[in-house]
Design an enzyme around this catalytic site. Sequence first.
Site, mmCIF file in Angstrom:
data_model
loop_
_atom_site.group_PDB
_atom_site.id
_atom_site.type_symbol
_atom_site.label_atom_id
_atom_site.label_comp_id
_atom_site.label_asym_id
_atom_site.label_seq_id
_atom_site.Cartn_x
_atom_site.Cartn_y
_atom_site.Cartn_z
ATOM 1 N N ASP A 95 0.633 -0.869 -0.094
ATOM 2 C CA ASP A 95 -0.030 -0.122 -0.387
ATOM 3 C C ASP A 95 0.794 0.728 0.168
ATOM 4 O OD1 ASP A 95 0.916 0.064 1.774
ATOM 5 O OD2 ASP A 95 -0.845 -0.676 3.826
ATOM 6 N N GLU A 117 -0.274 -9.321 -0.955
ATOM 7 C CA GLU A 117 -1.120 -8.530 0.196
ATOM 8 C C GLU A 117 -2.308 -7.500 -0.074
ATOM 9 O OE1 GLU A 117 0.585 -5.222 2.959
ATOM 10 O OE2 GLU A 117 1.495 -6.866 3.907
ATOM 11 N N GLU A 131 -2.629 5.088 2.445
ATOM 12 C CA GLU A 131 -2.615 3.858 2.613
ATOM 13 C C GLU A 131 -3.823 2.848 2.140
ATOM 14 O OE1 GLU A 131 -0.471 5.262 5.633
ATOM 15 O OE2 GLU A 131 1.345 4.672 4.735
ATOM 16 N N HIS A 208 6.959 5.275 12.437
ATOM 17 C CA HIS A 208 6.846 6.096 10.987
ATOM 18 C C HIS A 208 5.706 6.370 10.950
ATOM 19 C CE1 HIS A 208 5.476 3.024 8.420
ATOM 20 N NE2 HIS A 208 5.497 1.927 9.270
ATOM 21 N N ARG A 210 2.618 8.750 9.422
ATOM 22 C CA ARG A 210 2.748 9.942 9.284
ATOM 23 C C ARG A 210 1.425 10.485 9.599
ATOM 24 N NH1 ARG A 210 4.226 12.469 3.091
ATOM 25 N NH2 ARG A 210 5.668 10.222 3.527
ATOM 26 N N HIS A 241 13.265 5.095 12.214
ATOM 27 C CA HIS A 241 12.989 5.706 11.024
ATOM 28 C C HIS A 241 14.067 6.770 10.558
ATOM 29 C CE1 HIS A 241 10.734 5.787 7.508
ATOM 30 N NE2 HIS A 241 10.283 4.874 7.109
HETATM 31 C C1 UD1 Z 1 6.641 5.523 3.205
HETATM 32 C C2 UD1 Z 1 5.118 4.536 2.834
HETATM 33 C C3 UD1 Z 1 4.317 3.116 4.153
HETATM 34 C C4 UD1 Z 1 5.579 2.452 4.692
HETATM 35 C C5 UD1 Z 1 6.658 3.328 5.006
HETATM 36 C C6 UD1 Z 1 7.666 1.991 5.860
HETATM 37 C C7 UD1 Z 1 3.961 5.721 1.643
HETATM 38 C C8 UD1 Z 1 3.079 6.908 1.370
HETATM 39 N N1 UD1 Z 1 4.707 5.625 2.428
HETATM 40 O O1 UD1 Z 1 6.462 6.223 4.255
HETATM 41 O O2 UD1 Z 1 3.655 3.301 3.934
HETATM 42 O O3 UD1 Z 1 4.846 2.090 6.015
HETATM 43 O O4 UD1 Z 1 6.946 3.975 4.580
HETATM 44 O O5 UD1 Z 1 9.062 2.465 6.028
HETATM 45 O O6 UD1 Z 1 4.644 5.164 0.110
HETATM 46 N N2 UD1 Z 1 14.076 8.346 4.337
HETATM 47 C C9 UD1 Z 1 15.835 8.528 3.917
HETATM 48 N N3 UD1 Z 1 15.926 7.844 3.581
HETATM 49 C C10 UD1 Z 1 15.525 5.991 3.811
HETATM 50 C C11 UD1 Z 1 13.845 6.464 4.290
HETATM 51 C C12 UD1 Z 1 13.320 7.439 3.984
HETATM 52 O O7 UD1 Z 1 15.880 9.554 3.923
HETATM 53 O O8 UD1 Z 1 16.375 5.317 3.385
HETATM 54 C C13 UD1 Z 1 13.552 9.936 4.538
HETATM 55 C C14 UD1 Z 1 13.447 10.795 3.355
HETATM 56 O O9 UD1 Z 1 13.737 12.676 4.543
HETATM 57 C C15 UD1 Z 1 12.019 10.994 2.824
HETATM 58 C C16 UD1 Z 1 11.092 10.217 4.427
HETATM 59 O O10 UD1 Z 1 12.565 9.240 5.127
HETATM 60 O O11 UD1 Z 1 11.842 11.836 1.929
HETATM 61 C C17 UD1 Z 1 9.879 9.469 4.629
HETATM 62 O O12 UD1 Z 1 9.616 8.687 3.414
HETATM 63 P P1 UD1 Z 1 8.532 7.990 2.776
HETATM 64 O O13 UD1 Z 1 8.885 7.074 1.889
HETATM 65 O O14 UD1 Z 1 8.395 9.197 1.738
HETATM 66 O O15 UD1 Z 1 7.393 8.080 3.900
HETATM 67 P P2 UD1 Z 1 7.454 6.701 4.518
HETATM 68 O O16 UD1 Z 1 7.214 7.406 6.443
HETATM 69 O O17 UD1 Z 1 8.927 6.246 4.680
HETATM 70 N N1 UDP Z 2 11.969 -3.543 10.183
HETATM 71 C C1 UDP Z 2 13.995 -3.318 10.046
HETATM 72 N N2 UDP Z 2 15.017 -3.087 10.611
HETATM 73 C C2 UDP Z 2 14.120 -1.976 11.392
HETATM 74 C C3 UDP Z 2 12.454 -1.980 11.689
HETATM 75 C C4 UDP Z 2 11.984 -2.893 10.985
HETATM 76 O O1 UDP Z 2 14.340 -4.430 9.046
HETATM 77 O O2 UDP Z 2 14.957 -1.397 11.979
HETATM 78 C C5 UDP Z 2 11.464 -4.409 9.318
HETATM 79 C C6 UDP Z 2 10.520 -4.644 10.171
HETATM 80 O O3 UDP Z 2 10.813 -6.024 10.505
HETATM 81 C C7 UDP Z 2 8.988 -4.752 9.079
HETATM 82 C C8 UDP Z 2 9.495 -4.131 8.490
HETATM 83 O O4 UDP Z 2 10.742 -3.414 9.213
HETATM 84 O O5 UDP Z 2 9.205 -6.432 8.436
HETATM 85 C C9 UDP Z 2 8.150 -2.801 8.599
HETATM 86 O O6 UDP Z 2 8.545 -1.684 7.942
HETATM 87 P P1 UDP Z 2 8.021 -0.502 8.644
HETATM 88 O O7 UDP Z 2 7.201 -0.697 9.566
HETATM 89 O O8 UDP Z 2 9.539 0.037 7.675
HETATM 90 O O9 UDP Z 2 6.921 -0.589 7.454
HETATM 91 P P2 UDP Z 2 4.862 -0.464 7.082
HETATM 92 O O10 UDP Z 2 5.277 -2.633 7.608
HETATM 93 O O11 UDP Z 2 4.692 0.024 8.731
HETATM 94 O O12 UDP Z 2 4.424 -0.672 6.258
#
Ligand code: UD1
Ligand code: UDP
Length: 379
Positions: A95, A117, A131, A208, A210, A241
């Site tokens: 999602d 999923e 999501e 994490h 939003r 995160h």
């Molecule tokens: C995203 C997904 C969410 C998922 C989550 C898992 C959307 C809208 N959101 O949210 O569904 O649950 O990932 O973690 O698709 N960033 C880094 N390095 C990384 C990752 C993130 O610097 O490796 C920072 C960046 O500044 C980026 C911000 O995190 O702009 C947000 O990342 P983004 O993927 O937009 O949103 P998440 O909250 O991670």
């Molecule tokens: N996870 C990881 N390292 C971490 C935290 C989470 O590998 O420090 C893994 C966790 O086991 C799970 C996945 O990340 O499989 C979940 O990701 P996240 O919570 O970012 O996203 P969501 O599942 O809420 O979309």
Amino acid sequence: MPLVMPIYGTRPEAIKMAPIVQALKVSDMECFVTVTGQHRHMLDQVNELFDIVPDADLNIIQPRQTLSSVLVKTIDGLDQLFAANRPDAVVVQGDTTTSTAAAIAAFYHSIPVVHVEAGLRSGDLFSPFPEEANRKITSQVASLHLAPTQVSKANLLRENVRPRNIVVTGNTVIDALLATVGKLVPFGDPNLERVGAEGTKVLLVTTHRRENQGDTMRGIGRALARLADADDDLTIVFPVHKNPAVREAVLPPLAGKRNVIITEPLAYGEFTRMLSLATIVLTDSGGVQEEAPSLGKPVLVMRDNTERPEAVAAGTVRLIGTDEHRIVAEVLRLLHDEKHFVSMANAVNPYGDGNAAKRTIAAIAEMLGVGTRIDEFGV
Ligand code: UD1
Ligand code: UDP
């Protein structure tokens, strides 16, 4: 050989897609892995662990990216890639905005979309945001819906998806977990090696979402600080995160707390090892809600609803909302009320049996005319 293109961009998609990519590579179908790079470090960490080298990388990440920028850059990048490679099917997971954008892009190119999923629903369009909307949009354009459980299949049937196009596979996160959790990889952070020694209690935390960012997440930070002060024997492990919006909100109250270990996101092998050491898990993550119950860990979910009701029904997961005082009270109750703890610490596996990737590959092969389906999960 038909060409199948898994497309993903974030950590949870990478974890849940890895068993599928590995199975596709030894199937009668050709596999072309595309990553959008919606995440970078957290995505690459997973690909490295599972030895996956993407065939194409759109590298779209930006600091503090907006939902629209992720959507637009993904659709634009895939437009060119689809024209050059013409896959017979695209596989998206879950999602995230990467997965929905990829589904829309594939649909516009008349490429069948396989949704892994499929069918999770919280029933609230704004929670989780965005999501719940993302997965509903993907359902509208998907040709094959791979539901993890009978509950998610029932959601799709209620929305008039044709039964023939739904297969219950189990969730591939359980495949990934089972392949990883027993490996006892060393922790990169030496402080983590001492966690749980001499029977001390461990609270593992992730956050994490939003819709929790801002004031709600500041409250989560204060709740953790109060828990650290309330129980000297408790160790709080908090891999944070990468999102700067998360860090700014949740970290300030935790500065200088002796029994709080703040780390960078843990590599998946390290995280699953920490999950198995944890006494209690406090999270707003989707994937963690699925993994922790299978290890028998009580999970307190900092949300008001969930699209994953199966482990709530089994008693291992409890929805506690996001109020600071409630979080403190619920963790303390689990720490000090043995009967309550025991009632939640049940190992349950409503989300899978480790064979979801096999069922996924068989269903895709059948759709493309090169194989047959196998028995569904949970029947
Ligand atoms: C995203 C997904 C969410 C998922 C989550 C898992 C959307 C809208 N959101 O949210 O569904 O649950 O990932 O973690 O698709 N960033 C880094 N390095 C990384 C990752 C993130 O610097 O490796 C920072 C960046 O500044 C980026 C911000 O995190 O702009 C947000 O990342 P983004 O993927 O937009 O949103 P998440 O909250 O991670
Ligand atoms: N996870 C990881 N390292 C971490 C935290 C989470 O590998 O420090 C893994 C966790 O086991 C799970 C996945 O990340 O499989 C979940 O990701 P996240 O919570 O970012 O996203 P969501 O599942 O809420 O979309």
